[in-house]
Design a protein around this motif. Structure first.
Motif, mmCIF file in Angstrom:
data_model
loop_
_atom_site.group_PDB
_atom_site.id
_atom_site.type_symbol
_atom_site.label_atom_id
_atom_site.label_comp_id
_atom_site.label_asym_id
_atom_site.label_seq_id
_atom_site.Cartn_x
_atom_site.Cartn_y
_atom_site.Cartn_z
ATOM 1 N N ILE A 78 5.063 5.490 -3.902
ATOM 2 C CA ILE A 78 4.740 3.931 -4.230
ATOM 3 C C ILE A 78 5.592 3.395 -5.437
ATOM 4 O O ILE A 78 6.052 4.215 -6.201
ATOM 5 C CB ILE A 78 3.440 3.882 -4.657
ATOM 6 C CG1 ILE A 78 2.407 4.657 -3.680
ATOM 7 C CG2 ILE A 78 2.835 2.572 -5.113
ATOM 8 C CD1 ILE A 78 0.849 4.572 -3.952
ATOM 9 N N LEU A 79 6.155 2.224 -4.961
ATOM 10 C CA LEU A 79 7.257 1.470 -5.794
ATOM 11 C C LEU A 79 6.401 0.826 -7.028
ATOM 12 O O LEU A 79 5.465 0.119 -6.793
ATOM 13 C CB LEU A 79 8.073 0.653 -5.298
ATOM 14 C CG LEU A 79 9.552 0.349 -6.046
ATOM 15 C CD1 LEU A 79 10.079 1.503 -6.586
ATOM 16 C CD2 LEU A 79 10.133 -0.681 -5.396
ATOM 17 N N LEU A 80 6.533 1.164 -8.315
ATOM 18 C CA LEU A 80 5.835 0.478 -9.336
ATOM 19 C C LEU A 80 6.822 -0.165 -10.070
ATOM 20 O O LEU A 80 7.964 -0.050 -10.472
ATOM 21 C CB LEU A 80 5.392 1.819 -10.482
ATOM 22 C CG LEU A 80 4.801 2.722 -10.213
ATOM 23 C CD1 LEU A 80 4.410 3.693 -11.444
ATOM 24 C CD2 LEU A 80 3.418 2.172 -9.266
ATOM 25 N N ALA B 69 12.149 -7.650 -12.855
ATOM 26 C CA ALA B 69 11.865 -6.303 -12.608
ATOM 27 C C ALA B 69 12.287 -5.471 -13.895
ATOM 28 O O ALA B 69 13.356 -5.140 -13.687
ATOM 29 C CB ALA B 69 12.200 -5.939 -11.444
ATOM 30 N N ASP B 70 11.463 -5.490 -15.102
ATOM 31 C CA ASP B 70 12.294 -5.037 -16.294
ATOM 32 C C ASP B 70 11.980 -3.392 -16.071
ATOM 33 O O ASP B 70 12.775 -2.597 -16.898
ATOM 34 C CB ASP B 70 11.339 -5.185 -17.510
ATOM 35 C CG ASP B 70 12.029 -5.374 -18.672
ATOM 36 O OD1 ASP B 70 13.243 -5.782 -18.869
ATOM 37 O OD2 ASP B 70 11.645 -4.697 -19.734
ATOM 38 N N SER B 71 11.060 -2.927 -15.428
ATOM 39 C CA SER B 71 10.994 -1.541 -15.156
ATOM 40 C C SER B 71 10.842 -1.089 -13.510
ATOM 41 O O SER B 71 10.051 -1.801 -12.943
ATOM 42 C CB SER B 71 9.612 -0.970 -15.789
ATOM 43 O OG SER B 71 9.651 0.321 -15.617
ATOM 44 N N ILE B 72 11.683 -0.240 -13.168
ATOM 45 C CA ILE B 72 11.483 0.127 -11.539
ATOM 46 C C ILE B 72 11.180 1.622 -11.667
ATOM 47 O O ILE B 72 12.006 2.533 -12.015
ATOM 48 C CB ILE B 72 12.698 -0.254 -10.861
ATOM 49 C CG1 ILE B 72 12.921 -1.903 -10.862
ATOM 50 C CG2 ILE B 72 12.603 0.145 -9.360
ATOM 51 C CD1 ILE B 72 14.401 -2.159 -10.353
ATOM 52 N N MET B 73 10.248 2.096 -11.047
ATOM 53 C CA MET B 73 9.821 3.497 -11.045
ATOM 54 C C MET B 73 9.315 4.059 -9.549
ATOM 55 O O MET B 73 8.523 2.931 -8.903
ATOM 56 C CB MET B 73 8.784 3.902 -11.714
ATOM 57 C CG MET B 73 9.399 3.893 -13.451
ATOM 58 S SD MET B 73 8.070 4.339 -14.448
ATOM 59 C CE MET B 73 8.724 3.490 -16.049
ATOM 60 N N ASP C 209 4.907 0.971 -0.022
ATOM 61 C CA ASP C 209 4.141 0.182 -0.801
ATOM 62 C C ASP C 209 4.579 -0.019 -2.207
ATOM 63 O O ASP C 209 5.474 0.838 -2.678
ATOM 64 C CB ASP C 209 2.768 0.555 -0.745
ATOM 65 C CG ASP C 209 1.846 0.656 0.630
ATOM 66 O OD1 ASP C 209 1.699 -0.544 1.147
ATOM 67 O OD2 ASP C 209 1.923 1.454 1.243
ATOM 68 N N TYR C 210 3.943 -0.816 -2.713
ATOM 69 C CA TYR C 210 4.170 -1.019 -4.042
ATOM 70 C C TYR C 210 3.022 -1.585 -5.058
ATOM 71 O O TYR C 210 2.084 -1.993 -4.622
ATOM 72 C CB TYR C 210 5.450 -2.176 -4.316
ATOM 73 C CG TYR C 210 4.778 -3.777 -4.233
ATOM 74 C CD1 TYR C 210 4.302 -4.418 -5.223
ATOM 75 C CD2 TYR C 210 4.611 -4.311 -2.964
ATOM 76 C CE1 TYR C 210 3.941 -5.763 -5.271
ATOM 77 C CE2 TYR C 210 4.256 -5.708 -2.768
ATOM 78 C CZ TYR C 210 3.837 -6.334 -3.955
ATOM 79 O OH TYR C 210 3.278 -7.372 -3.576
#
Length: 337
Positions: free
Chosen positions: A71-73, A88-92, A156-157
């Protein structure tokens, strides 16, 4: 004989009452949590492999990779009210590894150059910065871009903004963080900024060392970029806070879940449907999964600074990083090359 029957009858009544009470204790929080899930902002996104950028030659139907839910956060900066999507300051990538019963967290550096249609300064080029994909096309474009560039199967995200993250951290009683003296003034500048937006009195971090940070303090800590090894250390700070947050969430009792859900869920946007959320939450809680393994991309020794059209990017070796990512996420399961 009649006395024995009466005693047995009373015994069975007591047992029945105990079971009823236990059922109520378990059922009420569950149904309330189920009700709260309905408050989540659910967004429909494309579901076909083609639209999601999933390579079916790698991720074949019913492959062994089905046990690994990716899952993309997104951690989104929505200070600019004119920018509805936010940056999107953070992509995990959050991996729920059902095969090994654990979770994994992979940070993707936001300056990483990826193959996609460029815009702005990169108009006319087929490359751009990964975090710009969210500005250009929201979560669907970022999912597709990551799937295509990193050969992943994300479907999903989940997205939260800074304010929502602060509320979530406060809801679990804060998170333990070992903060350095050099990090304090920068974190405090972000704490001041967030407090001003929220119209609250800033609660500054005063001393270095291991301590429990509240929501705004933890978010201020996560946003530190210009202390230490720039964005590399910032992604580590973000993973540290998320890991501690998951630990707290995994230890939440069934009775406390409704209150926590009431704080968390209305501040979340996701493509996961209600049944998916309940299923994943139940799986994590029932298996008492709290430890999270971590990875950062690009990995050490596989990146370099590059300029395209006089614009700075973080270049990375694709073969090396994709191999490492697959080893980390799927742990040797069958992925055809």
């Amino acid at each position: 004989m009649e006395k024995k029957k009466v005693k047995k009858s009373k015994k069975f009544k007591i047992i029945a009452i105990v079971f009823i009470v236990l059922a109520v204790i378990i059922a009420v929080p569950y149904f309330y949590f189920n009700y709260q899930v309905g408050k989540v902002k659910t967004v429909s996104i494309p579901t076909s492999s083609k639209d999601l950028g999933i390579n079916e030659n790698i991720f074949k139907p019913k492959a062994n990779t089905d046990d690994y839910v990716n899952i993309l956060l997104f951690g989104v900066d929505t200070r600019d009210v004119q920018n509805k999507k936010g940056s999107a300051d953070s992509i995990m990538i959050l991996t729920v590894d059902k095969f090994n019963k654990k979770m994994k967290l992979t940070s993707i550096m936001r300056d990483s150059i990826v193959d996609m249609q460029g815009r702005g300064e990169m108009q006319g080029f087929n490359q751009d910065r990964i975090n710009y994909s969210f500005d250009y096309g929201g979560a669907p474009l970022t999912i597709k871009t990551i799937n295509e560039n990193y050969q992943m199967n994300i479907k999903d995200y989940v997205k939260v903004d800074f304010v929502a993250m602060a509320k979530l951290i406060d809801a679990v009683g804060g998170v333990p963080v070992n903060i350095t003296a050099e990090e304090i003034p920068v974190a405090n500048s972000y704490i001041k900024e967030i407090s001003k937006i929220e119209k609250t009195t800033p609660n500054y971090i005063k001393t270095p060392g291991l301590q429990t940070l509240n929501g705004v303090q933890a978010v201020g800590y996560c946003r530190i970029r210009y202390v230490g090894n720039m964005d590399f250390e910032r992604t580590q700070r973000q993973r540290t806070v998320l890991t501690e947050l998951f630990k707290k969430l995994s230890k939440t009792s069934l009775l406390d879940m409704p209150k926590l859900a009431d704080t968390i869920l209305p501040n979340v946007e996701t493509s996961l449907d209600k049944s998916d959320i309940l299923s994943l939450a139940s799986y994590i809680l029932m298996n008492k999964i709290s430890n999270i393994e971590q990875l950062r991309l690009p990995i050490e020794g596989s990146y370099r600074t590059i300029y395209v059209n006089n614009v700075y990017f973080l270049g990375w070796d694709k073969d090396t990083n994709i191999k490492k990512l697959h080893e980390f996420v799927f742990e040797g399961q069958n992925i055809d090359k």
